[in-house]
Motif scaffolding. Structure first.
Motif, PDB file in Angstrom:
ATOM      1  N   SER A 175       0.830  -1.227   0.072  1.00  0.00           N
ATOM      2  CA  SER A 175       0.077  -0.098   0.022  1.00  0.00           C
ATOM      3  C   SER A 175       0.853   1.200  -0.003  1.00  0.00           C
ATOM      4  O   SER A 175       1.047   1.932  -1.183  1.00  0.00           O
ATOM      5  N   ALA A 176       1.408   1.857   1.111  1.00  0.00           N
ATOM      6  CA  ALA A 176       2.032   2.917   1.346  1.00  0.00           C
ATOM      7  C   ALA A 176       3.322   3.078   0.448  1.00  0.00           C
ATOM      8  O   ALA A 176       3.501   3.961  -0.234  1.00  0.00           O
ATOM      9  N   ASN A 177       4.267   1.871   0.197  1.00  0.00           N
ATOM     10  CA  ASN A 177       5.393   1.976  -0.440  1.00  0.00           C
ATOM     11  C   ASN A 177       5.296   2.174  -1.938  1.00  0.00           C
ATOM     12  O   ASN A 177       5.775   3.014  -2.604  1.00  0.00           O
ATOM     13  N   PRO A 178       4.391   1.160  -2.497  1.00  0.00           N
ATOM     14  CA  PRO A 178       4.091   1.512  -4.064  1.00  0.00           C
ATOM     15  C   PRO A 178       3.256   2.802  -4.383  1.00  0.00           C
ATOM     16  O   PRO A 178       3.488   3.158  -5.347  1.00  0.00           O
ATOM     17  N   ALA A 179       2.423   3.340  -3.388  1.00  0.00           N
ATOM     18  CA  ALA A 179       2.042   4.420  -3.592  1.00  0.00           C
ATOM     19  C   ALA A 179       2.905   5.763  -3.688  1.00  0.00           C
ATOM     20  O   ALA A 179       2.829   6.519  -4.335  1.00  0.00           O
ATOM     21  N   LEU A 194      17.839  -3.519   0.910  1.00  0.00           N
ATOM     22  CA  LEU A 194      17.491  -3.551  -0.528  1.00  0.00           C
ATOM     23  C   LEU A 194      18.164  -4.951  -1.164  1.00  0.00           C
ATOM     24  O   LEU A 194      18.524  -5.168  -2.320  1.00  0.00           O
ATOM     25  N   VAL A 195      18.718  -5.687  -0.309  1.00  0.00           N
ATOM     26  CA  VAL A 195      19.597  -6.884  -0.442  1.00  0.00           C
ATOM     27  C   VAL A 195      18.593  -7.755  -1.206  1.00  0.00           C
ATOM     28  O   VAL A 195      17.529  -8.166  -0.731  1.00  0.00           O
ATOM     29  N   GLY A 196      18.967  -8.360  -2.335  1.00  0.00           N
ATOM     30  CA  GLY A 196      18.152  -9.239  -3.095  1.00  0.00           C
ATOM     31  C   GLY A 196      17.559  -8.529  -4.083  1.00  0.00           C
ATOM     32  O   GLY A 196      17.322  -9.028  -5.204  1.00  0.00           O
ATOM     33  N   CYS A 197      17.552  -7.129  -4.271  1.00  0.00           N
ATOM     34  CA  CYS A 197      17.097  -6.358  -5.340  1.00  0.00           C
ATOM     35  C   CYS A 197      18.024  -5.489  -6.158  1.00  0.00           C
ATOM     36  O   CYS A 197      17.548  -4.933  -6.985  1.00  0.00           O
ATOM     37  N   GLY A 227       4.908  -7.854  12.785  1.00  0.00           N
ATOM     38  CA  GLY A 227       4.064  -7.020  11.969  1.00  0.00           C
ATOM     39  C   GLY A 227       3.303  -7.769  10.735  1.00  0.00           C
ATOM     40  O   GLY A 227       2.848  -7.232   9.820  1.00  0.00           O
ATOM     41  N   GLY A 228       3.963  -9.060  10.562  1.00  0.00           N
ATOM     42  CA  GLY A 228       3.645  -9.854   9.601  1.00  0.00           C
ATOM     43  C   GLY A 228       4.568 -10.235   8.523  1.00  0.00           C
ATOM     44  O   GLY A 228       4.174 -10.956   7.389  1.00  0.00           O
ATOM     45  N   LEU A 229       5.606  -9.363   8.185  1.00  0.00           N
ATOM     46  CA  LEU A 229       6.512  -9.528   7.377  1.00  0.00           C
ATOM     47  C   LEU A 229       7.106 -11.095   7.518  1.00  0.00           C
ATOM     48  O   LEU A 229       7.528 -11.560   8.943  1.00  0.00           O
ATOM     49  N   THR A 230       7.476 -11.953   6.645  1.00  0.00           N
ATOM     50  CA  THR A 230       7.791 -13.172   6.733  1.00  0.00           C
ATOM     51  C   THR A 230       9.457 -13.389   6.403  1.00  0.00           C
ATOM     52  O   THR A 230      10.056 -14.308   7.046  1.00  0.00           O
ATOM     53  N   THR A 231       9.934 -12.765   5.703  1.00  0.00           N
ATOM     54  CA  THR A 231      11.292 -13.120   4.999  1.00  0.00           C
ATOM     55  C   THR A 231      11.932 -11.589   4.860  1.00  0.00           C
ATOM     56  O   THR A 231      11.313 -10.634   4.403  1.00  0.00           O
ATOM     57  N   GLN A 232      13.318 -11.643   4.704  1.00  0.00           N
ATOM     58  CA  GLN A 232      14.145 -10.584   4.253  1.00  0.00           C
ATOM     59  C   GLN A 232      13.561 -10.187   2.853  1.00  0.00           C
ATOM     60  O   GLN A 232      13.651  -9.049   2.721  1.00  0.00           O
ATOM     61  N   GLU A 233      13.515 -11.432   1.921  1.00  0.00           N
ATOM     62  CA  GLU A 233      13.258 -10.653   0.758  1.00  0.00           C
ATOM     63  C   GLU A 233      11.813 -10.051   0.478  1.00  0.00           C
ATOM     64  O   GLU A 233      12.056  -9.037  -0.196  1.00  0.00           O
ATOM     65  N   GLU A 234      10.816 -10.501   1.392  1.00  0.00           N
ATOM     66  CA  GLU A 234       9.481  -9.700   1.338  1.00  0.00           C
ATOM     67  C   GLU A 234      10.004  -8.307   1.878  1.00  0.00           C
ATOM     68  O   GLU A 234       9.054  -7.195   1.223  1.00  0.00           O
ATOM     69  N   LYS A 235      10.615  -7.879   2.718  1.00  0.00           N
ATOM     70  CA  LYS A 235      10.962  -6.738   3.238  1.00  0.00           C
ATOM     71  C   LYS A 235      11.546  -5.781   2.187  1.00  0.00           C
ATOM     72  O   LYS A 235      11.428  -4.712   1.678  1.00  0.00           O
ATOM     73  N   SER A 236      12.570  -6.568   1.555  1.00  0.00           N
ATOM     74  CA  SER A 236      13.354  -5.805   0.530  1.00  0.00           C
ATOM     75  C   SER A 236      12.460  -5.335  -0.656  1.00  0.00           C
ATOM     76  O   SER A 236      12.516  -4.101  -1.216  1.00  0.00           O
ATOM     77  N   MET A 237      11.670  -6.479  -1.211  1.00  0.00           N
ATOM     78  CA  MET A 237      10.726  -5.881  -2.429  1.00  0.00           C
ATOM     79  C   MET A 237       9.879  -5.018  -1.644  1.00  0.00           C
ATOM     80  O   MET A 237       9.244  -3.974  -2.700  1.00  0.00           O
ATOM     81  N   GLY A 238       9.403  -4.895  -0.559  1.00  0.00           N
ATOM     82  CA  GLY A 238       8.410  -3.763  -0.304  1.00  0.00           C
ATOM     83  C   GLY A 238       9.196  -2.559  -0.255  1.00  0.00           C
ATOM     84  O   GLY A 238       8.919  -1.386  -0.673  1.00  0.00           O
ATOM     85  N   ALA A 239      10.113  -2.327   0.361  1.00  0.00           N
ATOM     86  CA  ALA A 239      11.265  -1.105   0.241  1.00  0.00           C
ATOM     87  C   ALA A 239      11.511  -0.838  -0.852  1.00  0.00           C
ATOM     88  O   ALA A 239      11.707   0.493  -1.161  1.00  0.00           O
ATOM     89  N   TYR A 240      11.929  -1.563  -1.931  1.00  0.00           N
ATOM     90  CA  TYR A 240      12.172  -1.413  -3.434  1.00  0.00           C
ATOM     91  C   TYR A 240      11.029  -0.510  -4.115  1.00  0.00           C
ATOM     92  O   TYR A 240      11.263   0.200  -4.824  1.00  0.00           O
ATOM     93  N   SER A 241       9.925  -0.981  -3.587  1.00  0.00           N
ATOM     94  CA  SER A 241       8.698  -0.431  -4.343  1.00  0.00           C
ATOM     95  C   SER A 241       8.513   1.184  -3.986  1.00  0.00           C
ATOM     96  O   SER A 241       7.926   1.756  -5.014  1.00  0.00           O
ATOM     97  N   LYS A 242       9.090   1.555  -3.156  1.00  0.00           N
ATOM     98  CA  LYS A 242       9.040   3.218  -2.872  1.00  0.00           C
ATOM     99  C   LYS A 242       9.919   3.811  -4.278  1.00  0.00           C
ATOM    100  O   LYS A 242       9.580   5.035  -4.255  1.00  0.00           O
ATOM    101  N   SER A 243      10.746   3.030  -4.768  1.00  0.00           N
ATOM    102  CA  SER A 243      11.305   3.845  -5.936  1.00  0.00           C
ATOM    103  C   SER A 243      10.696   3.932  -7.228  1.00  0.00           C
ATOM    104  O   SER A 243      11.136   4.811  -8.243  1.00  0.00           O
ATOM    105  N   GLY A 244       9.345   3.332  -7.269  1.00  0.00           N
ATOM    106  CA  GLY A 244       8.536   3.486  -8.684  1.00  0.00           C
ATOM    107  C   GLY A 244       9.102   2.658  -9.599  1.00  0.00           C
ATOM    108  O   GLY A 244       9.823   1.864  -9.393  1.00  0.00           O
ATOM    109  N   SER A 245       9.139   3.245 -10.947  1.00  0.00           N
ATOM    110  CA  SER A 245       9.610   2.579 -12.138  1.00  0.00           C
ATOM    111  C   SER A 245      10.314   3.162 -13.070  1.00  0.00           C
ATOM    112  O   SER A 245      10.672   2.744 -13.967  1.00  0.00           O
ATOM    113  N   SER A 246      10.618   4.453 -12.629  1.00  0.00           N
ATOM    114  CA  SER A 246      11.553   5.356 -13.401  1.00  0.00           C
ATOM    115  C   SER A 246      13.084   4.770 -13.675  1.00  0.00           C
ATOM    116  O   SER A 246      13.347   4.023 -12.506  1.00  0.00           O
TER     117      SER A 246
END
Length: 410
Positions: free
Chosen positions: A166-170, A193-196, A239-258
């Motif tokens: 929600s918040a990060n990709p927004a 962002l490890v893994g991204c 808070g429901g995060l299950t893995t480092q990969e899930e957290k990394s992808m969530g953090a990454y989504s703040k960057s958008g697609s540019s």
């Protein structure tokens, strides 16, 4: 939705002598060693002014990183005047900092406690100095400000299982529209962002920049491993995060697609508009006294690189703000928003409830950015949050491959 479909607001900037524009006109009271912290804090408290902010470096031993960050902060576009507070025997080069601030065209005064007569005398002298500095800062020309002149940073803190959907990709949508308009956007947290790294490398504007991005994330992974800590905290799991990969992808989504235009380090000013990744992990081998990464320290580094405003996403909830630049809180979790609505600017949890789309929340975040740039106080500002952390670190300058856009600024 394109960036031209949303209003640009009535933004205005405080015009500095270097041509940059600030969205705030604060006077900073900066202590140069922990021994001067109390006196500086009392001066700020007694000024009773929302536009007088406390910053400082606690260390007695000199550190190039700390000096550079303090210089960038004291000459930030949002700063209109500076009062330096020294004990008198610390190693911080107060005269070099004073000269740098004066060369920027800002009024600056220095008080040395050992020369001024101690605590009470320095506090009184400091209150008088702040009054003088405010009067000069208030004369700063106010001019129109366009969207392409904005510098916006983003960070996530207190993440949970909702942050990455929600918040990060927004925020990422907001970033895409800002970049499209020619603004400068900065994201960071390489340790999260490890893994991204390969995904970000593919978005780099040159292969050489892509290689630098991969290397900086690998450095972060080594640093965290040696220091014995990581970015995945117990609160994230609760808070429901299950893995480092899930957290990394969530953090990454703040960057958008540019496309990613460059890789910078704390205090580096991006040379042109675009999307930039900030490498916040110290260079060299980890050493005693160098900290774990913290939200407020990273906010300071984003501001030192010119950020007018910070977009702070949170799922579990965070109440912090910052000195110098306003912080906009984007809450990912609707349940958290219900409990902490007085500390939040945007309820991105509406996406999870089916009450809003990513585009709609992204547009709301952009509107909040422009409102802040029009003088409207963010929630953390109105509550008086002015958190600040600066510690020891060490960085090497970025190489030419990190800034392929250098020299192309309009």
């Amino acid at each position: 939705m394109g960036s031209d479909e949303m209003g640009t607001g009535e933004m205005r900037g405080f015009l500095r002598s270097d041509g940059r524009k600030g969205i705030r006109n604060v006077v900073v009271v900066a202590y140069l060693v922990e021994c001067a912290h109390h006196v500086a804090r009392r001066i700020v408290t007694l000024s009773d002014d929302m536009d007088v902010h406390l910053i400082g470096f606690p260390g007695c031993y000199p550190n190039t990183y700390a000096f550079d960050i303090m210089t960038k902060l004291c000459t930030h576009p949002n700063v209109g005047g500076v009062l330096l507070l020294s004990l008198g025997c610390e190693s911080f080069n107060r005269e070099a900092l004073r000269q740098a601030v004066a060369a920027s065209g800002r009024p600056v005064e220095t008080l040395v406690i050992q020369q001024a007569g101690g605590t009470r005398a320095t506090i009184e002298a400091g209150r008088d100095a702040v009054t003088r500095l405010k009067a000069i800062a208030d004369q700063t020309p106010v001019v129109p400000m366009a969207r392409h002149e904005l510098v916006v940073g983003t960070i996530c803190g207190g993440s949970d299982g909702t942050s990455g959907i929600s918040a990060n990709p927004a925020v990422g949508r907001c970033f895409d529209w800002l970049v499209e308009a020619g603004a400068t956007c900065i994201f960071e947290e390489t340790g999260e962002l490890v893994g991204c790294e390969r995904i970000m490398s593919d978005r780099a504007v040159t292969p050489e920049l892509g290689a630098e991005i991969e290397a900086c994330v690998q450095k972060a992974e080594r640093y965290y491993t040696i220091m014995g800590f990581g970015s995945f905290a117990p609160g994230n799991a609760e808070g429901g995060l299950t893995t480092q990969e899930e957290k990394s992808m969530g953090a990454y989504s703040k960057s958008g697609s540019s496309p990613i235009s460059g890789l910078i380090k704390p205090g580096d000013i991006p040379p042109s508009g675009g999307l930039y990744l900030m490498d916040v992990v110290p260079d060299g081998e980890p050493r005693f006294g160098f900290p774990n990464i913290s939200d407020n320290a990273e906010i300071v580094e984003l501001i030192a690189s010119g950020s007018h405003v910070i977009l702070f996403t949170t799922g579990r909830g965070s109440v912090v703000g910052s000195a110098i630049s306003p912080v906009i809180k984007v809450c990912a979790n609707p349940e958290t928003y219900a409990r902490l609505s007085d500390d939040m600017d945007v309820n991105a949890g509406r996406i999870l409830e089916g009450k809003a789309t990513l585009d709609e929340v992204g547009a709301e975040i952009l509107t909040r950015v422009e409102a802040a740039a029009s003088g409207e106080r963010t929630v953390s500002e109105a509550l008086g949050h002015q958190e600040f952390i600066l510690t020891y670190k060490s960085f090497e300058p970025v190489g030419p491959a990190c800034l392929p856009t250098r020299g192309r600024a309009a």
